[in-house]
Design a protein around this motif. Structure first.
Motif, PDB file in Angstrom:
ATOM      1  N   GLY A   2       0.827  -1.194   0.000  1.00 59.72           N
ATOM      2  CA  GLY A   2       0.000   0.000   0.000  1.00 59.72           C
ATOM      3  C   GLY A   2       0.864   1.247   0.000  1.00 59.72           C
ATOM      4  O   GLY A   2       2.093   1.188  -0.052  1.00 59.72           O
ATOM      5  N   SER A   3       0.219   2.393   0.051  1.00 59.97           N
ATOM      6  CA  SER A   3       0.951   3.664   0.024  1.00 59.97           C
ATOM      7  C   SER A   3       1.622   3.913   1.376  1.00 59.97           C
ATOM      8  O   SER A   3       1.183   3.434   2.418  1.00 59.97           O
ATOM      9  N   VAL A   4       2.708   4.701   1.330  1.00 61.27           N
ATOM     10  CA  VAL A   4       3.581   4.870   2.488  1.00 61.27           C
ATOM     11  C   VAL A   4       3.847   6.352   2.731  1.00 61.27           C
ATOM     12  O   VAL A   4       3.966   7.139   1.789  1.00 61.27           O
ATOM     13  N   ALA A   5       3.954   6.731   3.996  1.00 63.36           N
ATOM     14  CA  ALA A   5       4.389   8.074   4.376  1.00 63.36           C
ATOM     15  C   ALA A   5       5.287   7.964   5.602  1.00 63.36           C
ATOM     16  O   ALA A   5       5.134   7.052   6.417  1.00 63.36           O
ATOM     17  N   PRO A  58      -1.369  16.999  10.532  1.00 65.23           N
ATOM     18  CA  PRO A  58      -1.711  16.880   9.116  1.00 65.23           C
ATOM     19  C   PRO A  58      -2.034  15.435   8.749  1.00 65.23           C
ATOM     20  O   PRO A  58      -1.425  14.499   9.267  1.00 65.23           O
ATOM     21  N   ASP A  59      -3.007  15.250   7.876  1.00 63.33           N
ATOM     22  CA  ASP A  59      -3.439  13.929   7.460  1.00 63.33           C
ATOM     23  C   ASP A  59      -2.411  13.332   6.504  1.00 63.33           C
ATOM     24  O   ASP A  59      -2.149  13.886   5.439  1.00 63.33           O
ATOM     25  N   PRO A  60      -1.785  12.199   6.833  1.00 67.08           N
ATOM     26  CA  PRO A  60      -0.761  11.623   5.955  1.00 67.08           C
ATOM     27  C   PRO A  60      -1.335  10.981   4.700  1.00 67.08           C
ATOM     28  O   PRO A  60      -0.621  10.763   3.733  1.00 67.08           O
ATOM     29  N   GLU A  61      -2.632  10.635   4.716  1.00 65.66           N
ATOM     30  CA  GLU A  61      -3.300  10.059   3.547  1.00 65.66           C
ATOM     31  C   GLU A  61      -2.500   8.900   2.970  1.00 65.66           C
ATOM     32  O   GLU A  61      -2.181   8.861   1.782  1.00 65.66           O
ATOM     33  N   SER A  62      -2.177   7.906   3.813  1.00 63.12           N
ATOM     34  CA  SER A  62      -1.411   6.753   3.361  1.00 63.12           C
ATOM     35  C   SER A  62      -1.931   5.504   4.058  1.00 63.12           C
ATOM     36  O   SER A  62      -2.609   5.569   5.082  1.00 63.12           O
ATOM     37  N   ASP A  63      -1.592   4.348   3.485  1.00 64.26           N
ATOM     38  CA  ASP A  63      -1.977   3.079   4.089  1.00 64.26           C
ATOM     39  C   ASP A  63      -1.032   2.695   5.228  1.00 64.26           C
ATOM     40  O   ASP A  63      -1.428   2.047   6.181  1.00 64.26           O
ATOM     41  N   TYR A  64       0.230   3.081   5.095  1.00 61.78           N
ATOM     42  CA  TYR A  64       1.232   2.786   6.115  1.00 61.78           C
ATOM     43  C   TYR A  64       1.896   4.090   6.526  1.00 61.78           C
ATOM     44  O   TYR A  64       2.401   4.824   5.679  1.00 61.78           O
ATOM     45  N   TRP A 104      -5.744   9.651  11.791  1.00 61.78           N
ATOM     46  CA  TRP A 104      -4.734   8.606  11.725  1.00 61.78           C
ATOM     47  C   TRP A 104      -5.352   7.223  11.591  1.00 61.78           C
ATOM     48  O   TRP A 104      -4.645   6.267  11.300  1.00 61.78           O
ATOM     49  N   ARG A 105      -6.651   7.085  11.811  1.00 64.27           N
ATOM     50  CA  ARG A 105      -7.261   5.755  11.767  1.00 64.27           C
ATOM     51  C   ARG A 105      -7.314   5.190  10.361  1.00 64.27           C
ATOM     52  O   ARG A 105      -7.537   4.018  10.166  1.00 64.27           O
ATOM     53  N   GLY A 106      -7.133   6.043   9.352  1.00 68.15           N
ATOM     54  CA  GLY A 106      -7.206   5.561   7.980  1.00 68.15           C
ATOM     55  C   GLY A 106      -6.021   4.705   7.591  1.00 68.15           C
ATOM     56  O   GLY A 106      -6.065   4.002   6.590  1.00 68.15           O
ATOM     57  N   ALA A 107      -4.935   4.741   8.359  1.00 76.23           N
ATOM     58  CA  ALA A 107      -3.746   3.981   7.996  1.00 76.23           C
ATOM     59  C   ALA A 107      -3.926   2.513   8.369  1.00 76.23           C
ATOM     60  O   ALA A 107      -4.472   2.173   9.414  1.00 76.23           O
ATOM     61  N   VAL A 108      -3.469   1.616   7.488  1.00 79.05           N
ATOM     62  CA  VAL A 108      -3.468   0.200   7.796  1.00 79.05           C
ATOM     63  C   VAL A 108      -2.585  -0.052   9.012  1.00 79.05           C
ATOM     64  O   VAL A 108      -2.901  -0.828   9.892  1.00 79.05           O
ATOM     65  N   GLN A 109      -1.460   0.650   9.058  1.00 77.08           N
ATOM     66  CA  GLN A 109      -0.540   0.466  10.169  1.00 77.08           C
ATOM     67  C   GLN A 109       0.190   1.770  10.470  1.00 77.08           C
ATOM     68  O   GLN A 109       0.728   2.397   9.564  1.00 77.08           O
ATOM     69  N   THR A 110       0.163   2.174  11.733  1.00 84.70           N
ATOM     70  CA  THR A 110       0.951   3.312  12.185  1.00 84.70           C
ATOM     71  C   THR A 110       2.034   2.769  13.099  1.00 84.70           C
ATOM     72  O   THR A 110       1.742   2.130  14.100  1.00 84.70           O
ATOM     73  N   ARG A 111       3.295   3.011  12.728  1.00 88.68           N
ATOM     74  CA  ARG A 111       4.390   2.344  13.418  1.00 88.68           C
ATOM     75  C   ARG A 111       5.459   3.341  13.834  1.00 88.68           C
ATOM     76  O   ARG A 111       5.911   4.145  13.027  1.00 88.68           O
ATOM     77  N   LEU A 112       5.851   3.285  15.105  1.00 90.44           N
ATOM     78  CA  LEU A 112       6.972   4.090  15.583  1.00 90.44           C
ATOM     79  C   LEU A 112       8.278   3.455  15.113  1.00 90.44           C
ATOM     80  O   LEU A 112       8.444   2.242  15.182  1.00 90.44           O
ATOM     81  N   ALA A 168       4.607  -7.470   6.062  1.00 86.30           N
ATOM     82  CA  ALA A 168       4.281  -8.865   6.372  1.00 86.30           C
ATOM     83  C   ALA A 168       3.360  -8.970   7.570  1.00 86.30           C
ATOM     84  O   ALA A 168       2.509  -9.852   7.648  1.00 86.30           O
ATOM     85  N   GLY A 169       3.509  -8.016   8.528  1.00 82.01           N
ATOM     86  CA  GLY A 169       2.712  -8.081   9.742  1.00 82.01           C
ATOM     87  C   GLY A 169       1.414  -7.320   9.686  1.00 82.01           C
ATOM     88  O   GLY A 169       0.654  -7.322  10.650  1.00 82.01           O
ATOM     89  N   ALA A 170       1.140  -6.632   8.540  1.00 78.72           N
ATOM     90  CA  ALA A 170      -0.086  -5.831   8.438  1.00 78.72           C
ATOM     91  C   ALA A 170      -1.299  -6.734   8.415  1.00 78.72           C
ATOM     92  O   ALA A 170      -1.293  -7.823   7.849  1.00 78.72           O
ATOM     93  N   ARG A 171      -2.350  -6.256   9.003  1.00 77.38           N
ATOM     94  CA  ARG A 171      -3.619  -7.004   9.014  1.00 77.38           C
ATOM     95  C   ARG A 171      -4.741  -6.122   8.503  1.00 77.38           C
ATOM     96  O   ARG A 171      -4.735  -4.941   8.750  1.00 77.38           O
TER      97      ARG A 171
END
Length: 536
Positions: free
Chosen positions: A417-420, A474-480, A499-507, A533-536
């Motif tokens: 998916g898209s990344v930011a 600001p809205d990152p508008e990305s999947d990851y 931020w809930r629109g992202a498939v995964q938000t990771r520090l 690989a770990g995205a759900r």
């Protein structure tokens, strides 16, 4: 409104006839039929082939296409999945007679000054944004709070035409520059370069070189600098120093090497050598055995480690945002004390430490490397200072193979998916762009990841004042979304609001710094693969 080219007292304007959005390729645009009016098609997703009067043009995502009126068009798709916009414009003719303007429908033959098929606009994301705004405005009707659709269409056409015009001007400028360089070469610059390489051991005047070029001395110097990028003196010094580097060894005398490459003065040779290479000739001879320390924010110790060199010390004297003067001075004195303790033969510093050069050179000879956006240049320069050029080349090959394999693996993932990438710093919030930084190049160019819709194109990053709540970010508008937050703003991981629109938000750790070194780039690749690989 912006008018199309006028003829005499007539002007032609484009007005919006219709704009439609399609999510499958099995619509009317697939069927062969004459086009009644100027048509623009922007493909968001999907691939296929566009035929305009039987001339084939590949359809690719994120591309704009133009179909002139009066032509016959059809399209075929690789599959039914897809998304695209179709804009149809109608043209009206304005004519002036005796001080009054008359309006009439223009001829079907009236069209935009574009070639049929692909429109080579550069920033297609901006084009898509304008089309989406036009579509939503047209769909909502004529609310007074929205701009006029015809004005939006004119703005879109004006942007496309301006971008194409700028590209044409740039190509013309490049062509002229090439012609000037060709004329300079024809004027004798190439023979001068050959002469320098053959006679670098001899005394050489600009008058001698100018005679070879058939130019006056002043004209020759200008032509040489324009063609080669260096002045004749600097280029001759480069040739001589390159030869000297090949001859300097533990068994050689600096004075003899200086004389063998054309320098009558050992002192002058040493000064030019240090200015060019960064090391004195004496240190250069011993470079493979030096005790090297690094002062770097960009992880120079990792660069050295990848070449098999263990740094005597690695310090970072950069004053990070949010660090007060007292805290920084304590840290600085501690770091400088560490360097004095290990007594290095050489300190290699990055450009963040340029202001500390005087303090560093009191401890040991110091080389401050110039900043370069290509991390490979920095890595190569470090290798040259410690005699590890072959090791650096090997590292480049291994990392290129790793990156290619990782890109192939990511493309085959069904979770792609898209990344930011975002930095939450004490004073600013930064959203990384798609270019002009080793991290951006790794993610989007080398690994082939898709940048999120909000990721700045053609620039390093965007930034905002950090004094905002999580919901105001600001809205990152990305999947990851990958977030670096040295201050530990853990609330970002909770995914509030936008931020809930992202498939995964990771520090993440500091990918920005890690991307400057081979080990760091390998670690980033590992974490990216693990995240998908770990995205759900």
């Amino acid at each position: 409104m912006t008018a199309l080219p006028s003829h005499g007292k007539k002007r032609t304007l484009l007005l919006l006839s219709s704009i439609r959005k399609f999510r499958q390729w099995n619509t009317y645009v697939l069927r062969r039929h004459p086009v009644p009016a100027p048509m623009l098609c922007f493909v968001v997703e999907g691939k296929g082939t566009l035929y305009v009067n039987d001339a084939a043009c590949p359809l690719e995502p994120r591309r704009l296409y133009y179909i002139p009126p009066g032509t016959t068009a059809k399209a075929s798709s690789d599959n039914e999945a897809g998304e695209y916009y179709v804009l149809i414009a109608r043209t009206i003719a304005l004519s002036r007679c005796k001080g009054s303007w008359g309006v009439s429908e223009a001829s079907e033959a009236t069209c935009l000054p574009l070639h049929s098929g692909l429109v080579g606009v550069r920033d297609t994301e901006r084009v898509l944004s304008r089309i989406e705004e036009l579509y939503e405005t047209a769909k909502s009707g004529t609310a007074s709070t929205r701009p006029d659709p015809d004005l939006l269409l004119q703005s879109l056409i004006e942007y496309v035409m301006r971008d194409l015009s700028e590209q044409a001007a740039e190509r013309e400028a490049e062509q002229q520059a090439g012609q000037e360089a060709g004329r300079a070469s024809d004027g004798g610059i190439d023979p001068c370069v050959v002469y320098m390489h053959r006679h670098y051991t001899e005394k050489m005047s600009r008058e001698t070189l100018a005679d070879i070029a058939g130019l006056t001395p002043n004209a020759f110097c200008r032509s040489f600098k324009r063609t080669i990028g260096l002045s004749p003196t600097d280029y001759l010094n480069k040739v001589r120093i390159d030869r000297a580097k090949e001859r300097l060894s533990p068994d050689s005398s600096v004075k003899e090497v200086a004389a063998s490459v054309g320098y009558g003065s050992e002192y002058y040779f040493s000064r030019i050598f240090k200015k060019t290479v960064g090391l004195s000739p004496t240190l250069f001879i011993k470079r493979e055995r030096l005790r090297v320390a690094v002062a770097s924010r960009c992880g120079f110790h990792d660069n050295l480690a990848s070449m098999g060199v263990a740094p005597a010390a690695a310090v970072d004297c950069y004053k990070y945002p949010g660090m007060d003067d007292a805290e920084y001075n304590r840290r600085l004195q501690s770091q400088l004390g560490q360097l004095r303790l290990v007594k290095p033969d050489l300190i290699i510093a990055d450009y963040f430490h340029h202001g500390l050069y005087d303090s560093l050179k009191q401890i040991a000879p110091c080389v401050v490397l110039k900043h370069h956006l290509d991390w490979r240049v920095t890595h190569t320069n470090i290798a040259g200072l410690v005699g590890r050029e072959k090791e650096a080349d090997s590292t480049f090959r291994e990392l290129e193979e790793r990156t290619t394999e990782a890109s192939r693996r990511l493309r085959s993932s069904d979770r792609l998916g898209s990344v930011a990438v975002m930095q939450l710093l004490p004073t600013v919030i930064r959203l990384q762009g798609s270019v002009n930084h080793p991290l951006n190049e790794l993610l989007y160019a080398e690994l082939g990841l898709e940048p999120g819709a909000a990721v700045p194109r053609n620039k390093m990053r965007e930034e905002w004042v950090a004094d905002v709540s999580p919901d105001e970010l600001p809205d990152p508008e990305s999947d990851y979304l990958f977030v670096y937050t040295p201050g530990g703003r853990k609330e970002i991981g909770k995914g509030t609001g936008k931020w809930r629109g992202a498939v995964q938000t990771r520090l993440i750790p500091n990918w920005l710094s890690m991307s400057w070194t081979p080990q760091g780039r390998n670690a980033i690749i590992d974490e990216v693969i693990e995240s998908f690989a770990g995205a759900r």
